[in-house]
Design a protein around this motif. Structure first.
Motif, short mmCIF file in Angstrom:
data_model
loop_
_atom_site.label_atom_id
_atom_site.label_comp_id
_atom_site.label_asym_id
_atom_site.label_seq_id
_atom_site.Cartn_x
_atom_site.Cartn_y
_atom_site.Cartn_z
N ALA A 1 41.94 39.85 26.17
CA ALA A 1 40.88 39.80 27.20
C ALA A 1 40.02 38.56 26.96
N THR A 2 40.66 37.40 27.05
CA THR A 2 39.98 36.11 26.84
C THR A 2 40.24 35.21 28.05
N LEU A 3 39.77 33.97 27.99
CA LEU A 3 39.69 33.15 29.20
C LEU A 3 40.63 31.94 29.21
N ASP A 4 41.30 31.65 28.12
CA ASP A 4 42.08 30.42 28.04
C ASP A 4 43.27 30.43 28.98
N VAL A 5 44.05 31.51 28.97
CA VAL A 5 45.25 31.57 29.81
C VAL A 5 44.90 31.60 31.30
N PRO A 6 43.94 32.43 31.76
CA PRO A 6 43.64 32.39 33.19
C PRO A 6 43.14 31.04 33.68
N ALA A 7 42.31 30.35 32.90
CA ALA A 7 41.83 29.04 33.33
C ALA A 7 42.99 28.06 33.48
N ALA A 8 43.89 28.04 32.50
CA ALA A 8 45.05 27.15 32.57
C ALA A 8 45.97 27.53 33.71
N GLY A 9 46.17 28.81 33.91
CA GLY A 9 47.07 29.26 34.98
C GLY A 9 46.54 28.92 36.37
N LEU B 1 41.63 25.88 42.28
CA LEU B 1 40.81 25.03 41.43
C LEU B 1 39.45 25.68 41.17
N GLY B 2 38.86 26.24 42.22
CA GLY B 2 37.59 26.93 42.05
C GLY B 2 37.70 28.11 41.09
N ALA B 3 38.83 28.83 41.14
CA ALA B 3 39.02 29.94 40.21
C ALA B 3 39.07 29.44 38.76
N ALA B 4 39.71 28.28 38.54
CA ALA B 4 39.72 27.71 37.19
C ALA B 4 38.32 27.32 36.74
N LEU B 5 37.56 26.67 37.63
CA LEU B 5 36.19 26.27 37.29
C LEU B 5 35.29 27.48 37.09
N ALA B 6 35.57 28.57 37.78
CA ALA B 6 34.76 29.77 37.67
C ALA B 6 35.18 30.64 36.48
N THR B 7 36.21 30.17 35.73
CA THR B 7 36.67 30.90 34.54
C THR B 7 36.25 30.19 33.26
N LYS B 8 36.51 28.86 33.19
CA LYS B 8 36.11 28.08 32.02
C LYS B 8 35.63 26.71 32.47
N MET B 9 34.56 26.23 31.88
CA MET B 9 34.00 24.94 32.27
C MET B 9 34.86 23.76 31.83
N SER B 10 35.75 23.99 30.87
CA SER B 10 36.64 22.91 30.43
C SER B 10 37.55 22.43 31.55
N ALA B 11 37.74 23.26 32.59
CA ALA B 11 38.56 22.85 33.72
C ALA B 11 37.93 21.72 34.52
N LEU B 12 36.65 21.45 34.32
CA LEU B 12 36.00 20.34 35.03
C LEU B 12 36.69 19.01 34.76
#
Length: 516
Positions: free
Chosen positions: A137-145, A172-183
């Motif tokens: 239950a972490t954020l790395d995989v969803p942001a990358a996906g 893209l918005g879903a990635a940004l709304a999951t982890k800020m590193s996606a910026l």
């Protein structure tokens, strides 16, 4: 892959970050306010919240502690079953990870046919890093996906921009709304949008008008992404109440200007300020037996070399070359290689050398690229690709169910990972349950001294132990149990205790038992 992820989700105790996300998800559901964990946007925790809502745990509306205490309070102090609650929180992420696998397959099939799609899916489904972190239950995989989904949709937009460009913006918005590193990948995605819309122009359309449409498409993606970020915050609290419960550092210079200009809620911008504050902290790293303070620019490359199956490394190399070398695939090269390269460069410049989870987008994008290797005009190319995928599968199955501490055979396998890496590469606090079983089965009644690195509460698992660092060394007799990340970073008193002890057992390749 589903079996592997569910198995690890059932067997592993909460890792270091999970209680924070589970506790914050419960807070979102019951308090409807943005209070804890502002350094990460809400969407990933809302996904975790689906499982938390189904588990329906007891909550404490009067809790006033920090985010670290929040999760432990929810899991261990309110009468909830942490095994059940953690599993329910992990299940939505498992479903999401499997869904990204379908995108990997579809993307590669569109580029290289069904055989290429299956090869890409094989690499993705047997990737130890994706399995390990996709089951948490972490954020790395969803942001990358979500980044992968955005790029795939933009590839499809080369034929139907009107339908796929807005969807790419949502992804893209879903990635940004999951982890800020996606910026870091936003400029790349906008440039790919311009490219896709430009390539979709009718041959008779004037160039100036086509160029205007291409940049308008990038504007649509940007607006859609911004809307998704705002929506993720509004879902939690429609009034957007925000009063930070932790120190928010002041950010100066170019970074401060960028933060101030972001068209996102104040909570998002404060979260970025906190992230920049983390970047200024003198974190400790560990690589190939060396303990150091700060960061090494080559850390992630070295960690990926250790933690990636050998057959996968070979296919990644082929995947980097093939889209450039095969003329038919060259249009896809910017979509497959540039986003991953930019994200990897941004991660390598970070100050936290904590694990390959910061580069989990690499096995996603390069799985698609590697699937294209079957397009090489060489008679035995499909056979060679298939053999390497099989080699990856064998290596992955051999480490089952210990995917977090995986390392490839050239570096000794998962039993040796702790000699070269630490933290989420090997020991993220996931083996308290297994340690409890081992102590009960083999060492019942013995005195236990414990140095545990994690967020779990040992006493809940029946582990009653004292801290060996708080008593004179001559009193530390019996079993000395130490998390391998603590072994890697041991100095002073703990190092002396370890050096004067005899290792006798290991648990999950992440905890070592010593006899004193």
């Amino acid at each position: 892959m589903a079996v592997a992820m569910v198995t690890t989700a059932v067997q592993q105790s909460p890792t270091i970050d999970e209680p924070v996300y589970v506790g914050t998800a419960a807070e979102y559901l019951h308090e409807r306010r943005l209070v804890h964990n502002p350094e990460h946007p809400p969407l990933g925790k809302l996904v975790v919240g689906i499982g938390v809502a189904l588990a329906d745990p007891r909550v404490d509306p009067s809790f006033t502690g920090d985010q670290g205490r929040l999760g432990r309070h929810l899991l261990y102090e309110l009468g909830n079953d942490p095994w059940r609650l953690t599993l329910f929180a992990r299940l939505p992420m498992i479903v999401l990870t499997l869904s990204f696998g379908l995108i990997v397959f579809t993307f590669a099939r569109e580029l290289a046919g069904a055989v290429g799609g299956l090869a890409a899916l094989g690499l993705y489904a047997f990737s130890p890093d994706v399995i390990a972190h996709g089951s948490l239950a972490t954020l790395d995989v969803p942001a990358a996906g979500f980044v992968l989904a955005a790029v795939w949709l933009l590839w499809r937009a080369r034929r139907r921009p009107r339908g796929y460009v807005p969807l790419a913006g949502v992804a893209l918005g879903a990635a940004l709304a999951t982890k800020m590193s996606a910026l870091a990948v936003v400029p790349v995605v906008l440039a790919l949008t311009v490219l896709s819309v430009w390539c979709a122009r009718p041959s008779a359309e004037p160039r100036r008008r086509a160029l205007v449409r291409a940049f308008a498409g990038a504007g649509v993606v940007a607006l859609a992404a911004i809307a998704v970020v705002w929506a993720s915050y509004l879902v939690v609290d429609p009034r957007l109440r925000w009063a930070p419960q932790q120190h928010v550092p002041v950010v100066h210079g170019l970074r401060g200007l960028v933060v101030d200009l972001l068209p996102f809620p104040e909570a998002y911008r404060d979260g970025m300020r906190i992230q920049f504050g983390f970047e200024n902290y003198p974190w400790q790293g560990f690589l190939f037996g060396r303990l150091y303070t700060g960061s090494l620019w080559y850390y992630l490359s070295a960690a990926l070399l250790v933690k990636t199956p050998l057959g996968m490394l070979a296919l990644w190399a082929a995947g980097v070359v093939t889209p450039v070398a095969v003329r038919r695939l060259r249009p896809a090269a910017p979509y497959l290689l540039v986003p991953a390269a930019v994200l990897l460069a941004a991660a390598m410049l970070g100050s936290r050398d904590f694990g390959t989870r910061y580069a989990v987008f690499v096995p996603m994008f390069l799985a698609v690229a590697a699937g294209c290797a079957v397009s090489v005009r060489w008679r035995w190319a499909p056979v060679a690709v298939g053999a390497l995928v099989l080699l990856v599968a064998v290596s992955s199955l051999r480490t089952y169910p210990y995917y977090l501490p995986y390392s490839n055979e050239a570096f000794g396998g998962p039993a040796k990972t702790h000699l070269r890496l630490h933290d989420s590469n090997v020991d993220w606090g996931q083996d308290l349950g297994r340690l409890s079983d081992r102590l009960r089965e083999r060492y019942a009644g013995e005195r236990v001294w414990l140095v545990y690195k994690g967020s779990g509460v040992p006493s809940f698992y029946g582990i009653h132990a004292a801290d060996p660092r708080k008593v004179p060394a001559h009193e530390v007799r019996g079993l000395l149990v130490v998390s391998d990340s603590s072994v890697a970073k041991a100095t002073g008193r703990l190092a002396e205790l370890i050096d004067s002890s005899r290792p006798i057992d290991t648990v999950g390749h992440s905890i070592t038992l010593y006899r004193r």
